[in-house]
Design a protein around this motif. Sequence first.
Motif, PDB file in Angstrom:
ATOM      1  N   ARG A 122       0.839  -1.213   0.000  1.00 47.93           N
ATOM      2  CA  ARG A 122       0.000   0.000   0.000  1.00 47.93           C
ATOM      3  C   ARG A 122       0.871   1.259   0.000  1.00 47.93           C
ATOM      4  NH1 ARG A 122      -3.283  -2.734   4.098  1.00 47.93           N
ATOM      5  NH2 ARG A 122      -5.168  -3.473   3.079  1.00 47.93           N
ATOM      6  N   HIS A 123       1.867   1.241   0.868  1.00 44.91           N
ATOM      7  CA  HIS A 123       2.780   2.379   0.986  1.00 44.91           C
ATOM      8  C   HIS A 123       3.489   2.628  -0.352  1.00 44.91           C
ATOM      9  CE1 HIS A 123       5.755   4.988   2.906  1.00 44.91           C
ATOM     10  NE2 HIS A 123       6.722   4.224   2.434  1.00 44.91           N
ATOM     11  N   HIS A 125       2.618   1.755  -3.457  1.00 42.24           N
ATOM     12  CA  HIS A 125       1.750   2.231  -4.538  1.00 42.24           C
ATOM     13  C   HIS A 125       1.164   3.609  -4.237  1.00 42.24           C
ATOM     14  CE1 HIS A 125       2.075  -1.410  -6.760  1.00 42.24           C
ATOM     15  NE2 HIS A 125       1.279  -2.137  -6.012  1.00 42.24           N
ATOM     16  N   ALA A 126       0.702   3.812  -2.998  1.00 42.38           N
ATOM     17  CA  ALA A 126      -0.038   5.042  -2.691  1.00 42.38           C
ATOM     18  C   ALA A 126       0.889   6.196  -2.327  1.00 42.38           C
ATOM     19  CB  ALA A 126      -1.022   4.774  -1.556  1.00 42.38           C
ATOM     20  N   GLU A 129       4.004   6.102  -4.886  1.00 40.84           N
ATOM     21  CA  GLU A 129       3.507   6.134  -6.271  1.00 40.84           C
ATOM     22  C   GLU A 129       4.326   5.240  -7.202  1.00 40.84           C
ATOM     23  OE1 GLU A 129       2.353   9.929  -7.800  1.00 40.84           O
ATOM     24  OE2 GLU A 129       1.795  10.672  -5.821  1.00 40.84           O
ATOM     25  N   ASP A 131       4.481   2.171  -9.566  1.00 41.12           N
ATOM     26  CA  ASP A 131       3.470   1.454 -10.342  1.00 41.12           C
ATOM     27  C   ASP A 131       3.655  -0.051 -10.286  1.00 41.12           C
ATOM     28  OD1 ASP A 131       1.933   3.567 -11.165  1.00 41.12           O
ATOM     29  OD2 ASP A 131       3.289   4.037 -12.831  1.00 41.12           O
ATOM     30  N   ARG A 173       0.102  -1.267  -9.748  1.00 42.30           N
ATOM     31  CA  ARG A 173      -0.714  -0.456  -8.853  1.00 42.30           C
ATOM     32  C   ARG A 173      -2.208  -0.684  -9.099  1.00 42.30           C
ATOM     33  NH1 ARG A 173      -0.048   5.957  -7.964  1.00 42.30           N
ATOM     34  NH2 ARG A 173       0.816   5.839 -10.044  1.00 42.30           N
ATOM     35  N   VAL A 182      -4.834   3.725  -5.688  1.00 41.31           N
ATOM     36  CA  VAL A 182      -4.356   4.953  -6.317  1.00 41.31           C
ATOM     37  C   VAL A 182      -4.205   5.990  -5.209  1.00 41.31           C
ATOM     38  CG1 VAL A 182      -5.316   4.527  -8.588  1.00 41.31           C
ATOM     39  CG2 VAL A 182      -6.721   5.640  -6.862  1.00 41.31           C
ATOM     40  N   PRO A 183      -3.303   6.968  -5.368  1.00 39.68           N
ATOM     41  CA  PRO A 183      -3.108   7.937  -4.304  1.00 39.68           C
ATOM     42  C   PRO A 183      -4.432   8.610  -3.941  1.00 39.68           C
ATOM     43  CG  PRO A 183      -1.438   8.197  -5.993  1.00 39.68           C
ATOM     44  CD  PRO A 183      -2.434   7.217  -6.523  1.00 39.68           C
ATOM     45  N   HIS A 185      -6.978   7.310  -2.664  1.00 35.12           N
ATOM     46  CA  HIS A 185      -8.068   6.349  -2.547  1.00 35.12           C
ATOM     47  C   HIS A 185      -8.192   5.920  -1.095  1.00 35.12           C
ATOM     48  CE1 HIS A 185     -10.157   2.485  -2.882  1.00 35.12           C
ATOM     49  NE2 HIS A 185     -10.635   2.924  -4.024  1.00 35.12           N
ATOM     50  N   ALA A 188      -6.085   3.321   0.375  1.00 36.92           N
ATOM     51  CA  ALA A 188      -4.640   3.539   0.412  1.00 36.92           C
ATOM     52  C   ALA A 188      -4.113   3.651   1.834  1.00 36.92           C
ATOM     53  CB  ALA A 188      -4.278   4.807  -0.357  1.00 36.92           C
TER      54      ALA A 188
END
Length: 190
Positions: A122-123, A125-126, A129, A131, A173, A182-183, A185, A188
Motif C-alpha cells: 500500500r505504501h 503504490h499510494a 507512487e 506502479d 498499482r 491509487v493515491p 483512494h 490507500a
Amino acid sequence: MTETLDVVLETERLVLRRLVPDDLPALHALYRDPVARRFFPDGTRTLEQTREELEWFLQGHPRHPELGLWATVERATGTFLGRCGLLPWTIDGVAEVELAYLIDPRRWGEGLATEAARAIVRHAHAALELDRLICLIDPENVASLRVAEKVGMRFDRHHVDEHGPCAMYARSRLDPGGFAIVPGHPGASS
Ligand SMILES: CC(C)(COP(=O)(O)OP(=O)(O)OC[C@H]1O[C@@H](n2cnc3c(N)ncnc32)[C@H](O)[C@@H]1OP(=O)(O)O)[C@@H](O)C(=O)NCCC(=O)NCCS
C-alpha cells in the motif's frame, strides 16, 4: 521505545521503522540462522557482514532514500521480529523495486510477513507512487511464494542472475485482488 525512532509504517501488530546501529545483534541473530537464510544465495552472514549491510541501510540508497529495509518490530512487546522493505534493482536494464521480507523463524506462520507485506505494498503504490513491484523467489520457498500471492503478486517470468534461476513475481498499482490502490483512494491508508 519505537515512538522515538523513525517509523515508516504501522500495522495492527507491527511497527516498521528505520534500522538503527543498536539493531545489529538482533539482525545478526537472524542472519546467522541457516533456517532463516536457507533461500538466500549467499547463505548465512557473519557479524561483520551483517554490520556492513546494516551500515549500508543506515546510510540509505543515494538515489532512493525512500526505499530500504526496515526493522519489523512487534508493537506490543518491542521485540525485533525481522526486516522487511523495498529494494531498488536494475534487472535486464529495467529499474525494478523488490518487495523483501524476512521474519524470525520462531514466529513463522502467524501471518506477520503477510501483514507487513500488505502495508508495504500500500505504501509503495499510494505514498511512493510506484506502479510496479516485484519479488524474486526461489521456487522452493513456498512460504515466500504464498506471501507474494497473498499481496496480489502473480508469476511474471523466470529470471536468471549471477546467483542462478528464480521466479519473478510482480504486481501493478491497478492490479485487482483487493489492492487496486491509487493515491488518495480510501483503500490507500494502512
Ligand atoms: C517467507 C517468510 C517471510 C514468511 O513469513 P511468515 O510470517 O511465516 O508468513 P505468514 O505467516 O504471513 O504466512 C504466509 C503463508 O506462508 C505459509 N507458510 C509460512 N511458513 C511456511 C513454511 N515454513 N512452509 C510452508 N508454508 C509456510 C503460511 O501458511 C501462509 O500461507 P497460507 O495463508 O496459504 O496458509 C518467512 O518464511 C521467512 O522469513 N523466510 C526466510 C526469509 C525469506 O526466505 N524471505 C523471502 C526471500 S524471497
